[in-house]
Design an enzyme around this catalytic site. Structure first.
Site, PDB file in Angstrom:
ATOM      1  N   GLN A 102     -38.891  23.942  18.982  1.00 25.15           N
ATOM      2  CA  GLN A 102     -39.407  23.925  17.616  1.00 25.15           C
ATOM      3  C   GLN A 102     -38.609  22.939  16.763  1.00 25.15           C
ATOM      4  O   GLN A 102     -37.389  23.083  16.605  1.00 25.15           O
ATOM      5  CB  GLN A 102     -39.314  25.320  16.999  1.00 25.15           C
ATOM      6  CG  GLN A 102     -40.029  25.382  15.661  1.00 25.15           C
ATOM      7  CD  GLN A 102     -39.821  26.707  14.960  1.00 25.15           C
ATOM      8  OE1 GLN A 102     -38.698  27.169  14.816  1.00 25.15           O
ATOM      9  NE2 GLN A 102     -40.894  27.307  14.501  1.00 25.15           N
ATOM     10  N   TYR A 172     -39.625  26.836   5.186  1.00 17.63           N
ATOM     11  CA  TYR A 172     -38.745  25.687   5.427  1.00 17.63           C
ATOM     12  C   TYR A 172     -39.404  24.408   4.886  1.00 17.63           C
ATOM     13  O   TYR A 172     -40.461  24.460   4.275  1.00 17.63           O
ATOM     14  CB  TYR A 172     -38.403  25.599   6.916  1.00 17.63           C
ATOM     15  CG  TYR A 172     -37.538  26.764   7.371  1.00 17.63           C
ATOM     16  CD1 TYR A 172     -36.261  26.965   6.846  1.00 17.63           C
ATOM     17  CD2 TYR A 172     -38.001  27.695   8.308  1.00 17.63           C
ATOM     18  CE1 TYR A 172     -35.471  28.036   7.240  1.00 17.63           C
ATOM     19  CE2 TYR A 172     -37.217  28.774   8.711  1.00 17.63           C
ATOM     20  CZ  TYR A 172     -35.951  28.936   8.173  1.00 17.63           C
ATOM     21  OH  TYR A 172     -35.174  29.998   8.548  1.00 17.63           O
ATOM     22  N   ARG A 220     -46.587  25.765  13.638  1.00 16.33           N
ATOM     23  CA  ARG A 220     -46.370  27.128  13.144  1.00 16.33           C
ATOM     24  C   ARG A 220     -46.458  27.124  11.636  1.00 16.33           C
ATOM     25  O   ARG A 220     -45.893  26.251  10.969  1.00 16.33           O
ATOM     26  CB  ARG A 220     -45.003  27.646  13.591  1.00 16.33           C
ATOM     27  CG  ARG A 220     -44.878  29.148  13.355  1.00 16.33           C
ATOM     28  CD  ARG A 220     -43.664  29.771  13.991  1.00 16.33           C
ATOM     29  NE  ARG A 220     -43.997  31.135  14.425  1.00 16.33           N
ATOM     30  CZ  ARG A 220     -43.122  32.112  14.568  1.00 16.33           C
ATOM     31  NH1 ARG A 220     -41.851  31.892  14.357  1.00 16.33           N
ATOM     32  NH2 ARG A 220     -43.507  33.307  14.953  1.00 16.33           N
ATOM     33  N   CYS A 344     -34.640  47.427  13.345  1.00 15.69           N
ATOM     34  CA  CYS A 344     -33.527  47.771  12.449  1.00 15.69           C
ATOM     35  C   CYS A 344     -32.921  46.530  11.797  1.00 15.69           C
ATOM     36  O   CYS A 344     -32.226  46.631  10.784  1.00 15.69           O
ATOM     37  CB  CYS A 344     -32.455  48.510  13.230  1.00 15.69           C
ATOM     38  SG  CYS A 344     -31.675  47.477  14.514  1.00 15.69           S
ATOM     39  N   GLU A 412     -23.612  67.258  27.393  1.00 16.75           N
ATOM     40  CA  GLU A 412     -24.106  67.288  26.008  1.00 16.75           C
ATOM     41  C   GLU A 412     -24.238  68.745  25.582  1.00 16.75           C
ATOM     42  O   GLU A 412     -24.882  69.536  26.269  1.00 16.75           O
ATOM     43  CB  GLU A 412     -25.463  66.576  25.905  1.00 16.75           C
ATOM     44  CG  GLU A 412     -26.187  66.768  24.587  1.00 16.75           C
ATOM     45  CD  GLU A 412     -25.376  66.376  23.354  1.00 16.75           C
ATOM     46  OE1 GLU A 412     -24.813  65.278  23.319  1.00 16.75           O
ATOM     47  OE2 GLU A 412     -25.288  67.233  22.415  1.00 16.75           O
ATOM     48  N   LYS A 430     -38.477  55.873  10.426  1.00 15.78           N
ATOM     49  CA  LYS A 430     -37.334  55.780  11.341  1.00 15.78           C
ATOM     50  C   LYS A 430     -37.686  56.254  12.763  1.00 15.78           C
ATOM     51  O   LYS A 430     -36.810  56.368  13.615  1.00 15.78           O
ATOM     52  CB  LYS A 430     -36.150  56.600  10.796  1.00 15.78           C
ATOM     53  CG  LYS A 430     -35.590  56.118   9.474  1.00 15.78           C
ATOM     54  CD  LYS A 430     -35.153  54.674   9.454  1.00 15.78           C
ATOM     55  CE  LYS A 430     -33.963  54.374  10.290  1.00 15.78           C
ATOM     56  NZ  LYS A 430     -32.705  54.774   9.698  1.00 15.78           N
ATOM     57  N   ALA A 457     -18.548  70.622  26.840  1.00 18.34           N
ATOM     58  CA  ALA A 457     -17.591  70.095  27.823  1.00 18.34           C
ATOM     59  C   ALA A 457     -16.183  70.539  27.442  1.00 18.34           C
ATOM     60  O   ALA A 457     -15.594  70.018  26.501  1.00 18.34           O
ATOM     61  CB  ALA A 457     -17.677  68.577  27.873  1.00 18.34           C
TER      62      ALA A 457
HETATM   63 FE1  SF4 Z   1     -33.125  43.355  16.102  1.00 18.65          FE
HETATM   64 FE2  SF4 Z   1     -32.850  46.002  15.962  1.00 18.65          FE
HETATM   65 FE3  SF4 Z   1     -34.961  44.940  17.187  1.00 18.65          FE
HETATM   66 FE4  SF4 Z   1     -32.641  44.745  18.317  1.00 18.65          FE
HETATM   67  S1  SF4 Z   1     -33.703  46.642  17.910  1.00 18.65           S
HETATM   68  S2  SF4 Z   1     -34.101  43.104  18.077  1.00 18.65           S
HETATM   69  S3  SF4 Z   1     -31.281  44.541  16.552  1.00 18.65           S
HETATM   70  S4  SF4 Z   1     -34.468  44.743  15.048  1.00 18.65           S
END
Ligand code: SF4
Length: 643
Positions: A102, A172, A220, A344, A412, A430, A457
């Site tokens: 790219q 960009y 792109r 995440c 555990e 989440k 444990a």
């Molecule tokens: Fe990025 Fe989190 Fe996906 Fe891994 S799990 S690629 S750190 S967003």
């Protein structure tokens, strides 16, 4: 499901792809400081080429040193880069994958600290994220840059790339020229839509002239910029037709600019395939193939997108970091062994811009970006390993150690694995954490980890296993602040609330506005409860990745959560707290429950009992020091490959 659409070959111009799996270009900071290809680059691409991807598009590669966006960015502005880039193409071609590069110039979306001088742009309008006022390019400089893109494409061809992609997306330089949000020029490169399109079209013509007829070209672009006055779908469809007519062979359709980064690096607040409708709209407007992108992580959704004609190819950005073997696993019917990207943004985007890290890795797959340093391979000496605690660090350590050939027993105390992280999957948006935990458990089962669930444990139990190594991954527990009134029965923990162990009532006060307190507020506010968050710092959720935090903050404002910052709790009263705000004592009262979210403390009671009694004793994750899941997982993997 056969995934027949994903595994059908496709011709892009003269380029024959073996399947529809694409790794889109993602900056990594893995290059050498002079922009040449590093061993780390090669190992990273090779790991993915082995994984069965049809097309790997190498990350942002600067056509001019002033166009770098990140410090360790690849360069292609000089012939000196060709040899290194040829190493890359040869490494990838060994595995049958095709490789593109790219071509990129950051324009105003960079920093003086990265390029050593003032950034350049079509107009002196700063990017809302980078905030440096750029210098307006002269017309002569614009024409010089057009030549630089063409020269870079010629070098790419000489280095053995199968295709060149021109980066007109994500705000960009090329996108800045196209965008009414960034381009305020009144000359031949500004004003009307046609003038704003002149820069990309001249680049395409120059590139075509220098690579010759028949060499595949991709363009792109962000079909919607999602900033006020930015490119919208209608302009983008017209742009798509223009670049097709100029000789582009495939369109790579994305969304967003730095000012709307939440769409480039979508969190689970946006669904998988969130920008696919844009690719589908572009596909209707043109005859050439279209690449769709946008948080794809499930092959079933990708197959459906191709089957239903919404896109011809699917780009799996962050998912290719989480699992470089994804296409092979899909082909082998091992869909349940795919490591899921949980969106995440911590190990990838977070580390990319973190001055202490400057790499791209992955929370779920700590081997990403560390391919040279860390590898799962047969251990020289097979050992009996006991891991205590099936949180993220313990699970990662257990399955990687077992994959290296060790005999692993994992204790555990709870009936369900995951520790604090499992509770972290409960707040809104989440859930992917639950998918990651399910993946870790499958890997433990695959490699024969002996799981002893609901088993506390003790030192005796551990020693009875006669282990050569013990790993304490016992995590943490709520750290109750030493406040008068902390023993009030209305005081509960965030975990108790999230797990549904207590009914928090209609009005809830949360002490602690870090990630846990803020996400607990989101969870409770969504249920229609009146929520107040108290935080000592000037802002809440500062320990969260920026984009993830932005979605959370939007929800907290939407629900009307009362956020009291710079507030220090002095005492817990019958139904609230006494606190200090602006140097004055205030009472915040009338709450049904008071949730403690002030952090955790390590649980490592076994350390003293085992010291000197086992050949190796290791402590990882929160048990060593309370931090994030990403730290625990990294430590678990790093230890497992060294055991
Ligand atoms: Fe990025 Fe989190 Fe996906 Fe891994 S799990 S690629 S750190 S967003």
């Amino acid at each position: 499901m056969s995934f027949s659409a994903l595994f059908s070959p496709l011709k892009v111009g003269t380029l024959e792809l073996q399947n529809r799996f694409v790794i889109p270009p993602m900056g990594t900071n893995h290059a050498n400081s002079d922009g040449t290809v590093s061993d780390r680059n090669i190992a990273y691409w090779q790991a993915r080429a082995r994984g069965g991807w049809g097309l790997i598009i190498v990350e942002v590669t600067a056509v001019d040193p002033l166009g770098k966006a990140i410090p360790y960015q690849l360069g292609i502005w000089d012939d000196k880069f060709i040899d290194g880039l040829r190493r890359a193409t040869e490494a990838v071609h060994q595995y049958g994958a095709k490789i593109a590069v790219q071509l990129h110039h950051a324009g105003r979306q960079t920093y003086r600290s990265v390029i050593g001088e003032q950034p350049v742009a079509p107009s002196p309008v700063s990017c809302p994220v980078c905030r440096e006022i750029p210098r307006e390019l002269t017309v002569a400089e614009v024409y010089a840059l057009i030549e630089k893109f063409g020269d870079a494409a010629r070098r790419a061809r000489e280095a053995g790339f199968d295709m060149v992609e021109i980066h007109g997306a994500h705000g960009y330089l090329i996108a800045q020229f196209m965008s009414p949000h960034a381009n305020k020029r009144v000359d031949e490169f500004g004003g009307s839509f046609a003038n704003r399109m002149k820069f990309p079209l001249e680049i395409i013509r120059n590139v075509r002239r220098k690579v010759g007829r028949g060499f595949p070209l991709s363009f792109r672009f962000s079909a919607e910029e999602r900033v006020p006055g930015g490119m919208d779908t209608e302009e983008s469809l017209a742009a798509a037709r223009l670049v097709e007519a100029a000789g582009i062979d495939v369109l790579d359709v994305s969304v967003g600019v730095y000012g709307s980064m939440e769409y480039i690096f979508a969190t689970p607040a946006l669904p998988p395939g969130h920008s696919l409708p844009l690719a589908a709209a572009v596909k209707k407007a043109v005859k050439i193939p279209v690449i769709g992108v946008g948080r794809f992580n499930e092959p079933h959704l990708a197959e459906n997108a191709v089957q239903t004609g919404k896109a011809d190819l699917i780009a799996w950005g962050r998912q290719s970091l989480a699992d470089p073997e994804l296409p092979n696993k899909v082909a082998a019917g091992q869909v349940d062994e795919i490591a899921p990207c949980i969106a995440c943004n911590q190990g990838c985007v977070g580390y990319l811009f973190d001055a202490d890290k400057l790499l791209v890795s992955c929370l779920v797959n700590p081997f990403c970006g560390r391919e040279v340093a860390m590898e799962i391979k047969p251990a020289q000496k097979k050992k009996k390993v006991v891991v205590v605690g099936a949180g993220p660090g313990g699970l990662e350590c257990a399955w990687v150690a077992a994959a290296c050939g060790h005999e692993v027993v994992l204790f555990e105390k709870e009936a369900v694995a995951g520790g604090q992280w499992r509770v972290g999957a409960i707040p809104p948006a989440k859930q992917p954490i639950a998918a990651a935990l399910a993946y870790y458990l499958r890997m433990c089962n695959k490699y024969g980890v002996k799981l002893r669930m609901e088993t506390e444990a003790t030192a005796e139990l551990i020693l009875a296993e006669n282990p050569a190594a013990v790993v304490l991954a016992t995590g943490g527990e709520t750290d109750f602040p030493p406040l008068q009134g902390i023993d009030n029965p209305r005081v509960v923990t965030a975990s108790e609330v999230l797990e549904g162990k207590v009914d928090p009532g209609p009005a809830v006060l949360i002490i602690g506005g870090g990630l846990v307190g803020s996400e607990t507020a989101d969870f409770l506010a969504e249920q229609g409860r009146e929520v107040t968050v108290l935080e000592m710092l000037p802002e809440i959720a500062t320990d969260m990745q920026d984009v993830v935090r932005q979605f959370l903050m939007d929800r907290l404002y939407h629900f009307g959560v009362d956020i009291e910052t710079e507030t220090t709790v002095r005492e817990i009263t019958a139904d609230g707290v006494k606190a200090i705000q602006d140097g004055q004592e205030v009472r915040l009262e009338g709450y049904d429950n008071i949730v403690i979210a002030t952090g955790i403390q390590s649980v490592r009671g076994l350390e003293e009992q085992l010291k000197g009694k086992v050949p190796e004793l290791h402590i990882i994750g929160d048990a060593a020091e309370p931090r994030k899941a990403i730290d625990a997982i990294e430590e678990g993997a790093a230890l497992a490959v060294k055991l």
